[in-house]
Design a protein around this motif. Structure first.
Motif, PDB file in Angstrom:
ATOM      1  N   VAL A  44       0.857  -1.191   0.000  1.00  0.00           N
ATOM      2  CA  VAL A  44       0.000   0.000   0.000  1.00  0.00           C
ATOM      3  C   VAL A  44       0.891   1.238   0.000  1.00  0.00           C
ATOM      4  O   VAL A  44       2.090   1.155   0.267  1.00  0.00           O
ATOM      5  CB  VAL A  44      -0.939   0.029   1.231  1.00  0.00           C
ATOM      6  N   GLN A  45       0.269   2.361  -0.292  1.00  0.00           N
ATOM      7  CA  GLN A  45       1.005   3.600  -0.429  1.00  0.00           C
ATOM      8  C   GLN A  45       0.290   4.751   0.237  1.00  0.00           C
ATOM      9  O   GLN A  45      -0.929   4.847   0.174  1.00  0.00           O
ATOM     10  CB  GLN A  45       1.068   3.960  -1.923  1.00  0.00           C
ATOM     11  N   HIS A  46       1.071   5.615   0.809  1.00  0.00           N
ATOM     12  CA  HIS A  46       0.488   6.873   1.275  1.00  0.00           C
ATOM     13  C   HIS A  46       0.179   7.709   0.033  1.00  0.00           C
ATOM     14  O   HIS A  46       0.996   7.795  -0.879  1.00  0.00           O
ATOM     15  CB  HIS A  46       1.489   7.607   2.178  1.00  0.00           C
ATOM     16  N   PRO A  47      -1.005   8.346  -0.032  1.00  0.00           N
ATOM     17  CA  PRO A  47      -1.361   9.081  -1.256  1.00  0.00           C
ATOM     18  C   PRO A  47      -0.371  10.181  -1.635  1.00  0.00           C
ATOM     19  O   PRO A  47      -0.248  10.514  -2.816  1.00  0.00           O
ATOM     20  CB  PRO A  47      -2.754   9.660  -0.944  1.00  0.00           C
ATOM     21  N   ASP A  48       0.347  10.732  -0.658  1.00  0.00           N
ATOM     22  CA  ASP A  48       1.304  11.805  -0.971  1.00  0.00           C
ATOM     23  C   ASP A  48       2.712  11.278  -1.237  1.00  0.00           C
ATOM     24  O   ASP A  48       3.642  12.072  -1.364  1.00  0.00           O
ATOM     25  CB  ASP A  48       1.390  12.803   0.195  1.00  0.00           C
ATOM     26  N   GLN A  49       2.869   9.981  -1.277  1.00  0.00           N
ATOM     27  CA  GLN A  49       4.227   9.431  -1.333  1.00  0.00           C
ATOM     28  C   GLN A  49       4.330   8.317  -2.383  1.00  0.00           C
ATOM     29  O   GLN A  49       4.531   7.149  -2.043  1.00  0.00           O
ATOM     30  CB  GLN A  49       4.577   8.879   0.050  1.00  0.00           C
ATOM     31  N   PRO A  50       4.241   8.710  -3.664  1.00  0.00           N
ATOM     32  CA  PRO A  50       4.154   7.689  -4.712  1.00  0.00           C
ATOM     33  C   PRO A  50       5.421   6.841  -4.888  1.00  0.00           C
ATOM     34  O   PRO A  50       5.357   5.785  -5.510  1.00  0.00           O
ATOM     35  CB  PRO A  50       3.871   8.507  -5.981  1.00  0.00           C
ATOM     36  N   SER A  51       6.545   7.274  -4.349  1.00  0.00           N
ATOM     37  CA  SER A  51       7.757   6.493  -4.584  1.00  0.00           C
ATOM     38  C   SER A  51       8.019   5.456  -3.487  1.00  0.00           C
ATOM     39  O   SER A  51       8.991   4.725  -3.530  1.00  0.00           O
ATOM     40  CB  SER A  51       8.966   7.419  -4.703  1.00  0.00           C
TER      41      SER A  51
END
Lengths: 135, 163
Positions: A44-51
């Protein structure tokens, strides 16, 4: 950015439970969810942290033997995994929002030297600190 | 008794962790076994033993370490009078606080206050909420036992135990 840390994994006790927690409660997004028999690669990913991806992995076969898996499940359930830190713009607002969604907080927001931090756990027992940095 | 105890069910451990978290969040409150057992959803009879097996320390002693940790942080980070810190962190008298504090840390609250401030600068880059855990006392034996051993030393006992 082509170089750097891309995935860091957590051990969780159940994929679906962890997915519901990180996506529906914390507001993360699913990056990858693929299965191969018993094996599941879920990040999963934080929406502000695409990398950056947070991997949600269950300890077990085929990667680990049953005894090792049981030990790891116990360690996670005891809250003995290392701390995780989530940065937020407004700790108190995030606390109110997440608490209303049923997140299990272990510490209410506290001011420390201009920073505000709170603590919560995921359903498996992984402990997070949620920090609003002084600016 | 020897050998490795049977491993505990992770679901039980998760519920025991909840009791530990609750003590962490409010270490100044009273935490009788009945209250803790209810948080964990286990019987009073099983709670203390299960907790100790899970976390290596009896629940009451764990609570003491948290109170001392908090008192140490308040001594270092605030100008609150020591009496106030004693009551804020859950002790019912200044005397008990001072004695327990000394028994556990080996120093008086006022000495810790001076030393803690000098050392506080070095950890500036670590989140404060995590730093405080690093200062938690490691209470591997009962306070009464620690007291007894110290008294033994003063009386010239030749018996030296490695703590």
């Amino acid at each position: 950015m082509s170089q750097g840390v891309e995935v860091v994994g957590l051990y969780v006790r159940d994929h679906d439970e962890a997915l519901a927690f990180y996506v529906e409660k914390l507001g993360f997004r699913v990056h990858t969810d693929v299965r191969n028999g018993d094996y599941r690669w879920l990040t999963v990913q934080h929406p502000d942290q695409p990398s950056f991806q947070l991997g949600l992995f269950t300890p077990g076969p085929p990667v680990l033997d049953a005894e090792t898996a049981q030990t790891l499940r116990a360690i996670v359930a005891k809250g003995a995994m290392p701390p995780l830190v989530l940065n937020v713009d407004d700790c108190r607002a995030a606390y109110d929002r997440l608490r209303a969604r049923g997140v299990e907080f272990t510490q209410e927001p506290v001011d420390r030297y201009g920073n505000v931090d709170a603590g919560f756990r995921d359903p498996s027992g992984n402990g997070w600190k949620m920090i609003q940095a002084r600016r | 008794m020897s050998g490795v105890p049977p491993s505990q069910d992770p679901e039980l451990l998760r519920r025991l962790l909840r009791a530990k978290d609750r003590m962490d969040a409010a270490s100044h409150e009273n935490w009788p076994v009945r209250r803790l057992a209810r948080v964990s959803g286990v019987s009073e009879a099983h709670f203390a033993r299960s907790f100790k097996q899970a976390f290596g320390i009896p629940p009451h002693r764990y609570l003491l370490t948290r109170r001392i940790e908090r008192a140490t942080a308040l001594l270092r980070d605030t100008d609150l009078p020591i009496t106030e810190i004693a009551f804020d962190t859950g002790w019912e008298s200044l005397g008990t606080f001072g004695r327990t504090f000394r028994d556990i840390t080996g120093e008086s609250p006022s000495a810790i206050r001076v030393r803690g401030r000098a050392a506080a600068q070095e950890l500036g880059r670590v989140p404060a909420c995590i730093v405080s855990a690093a200062h938690r006392p490691d209470l591997t034996i009962a306070v009464s036992e620690k007291r007894r051993r110290v008294a033994g030393d003063i009386n010239g006992s030749s018996e030296k135990e490695v703590l």
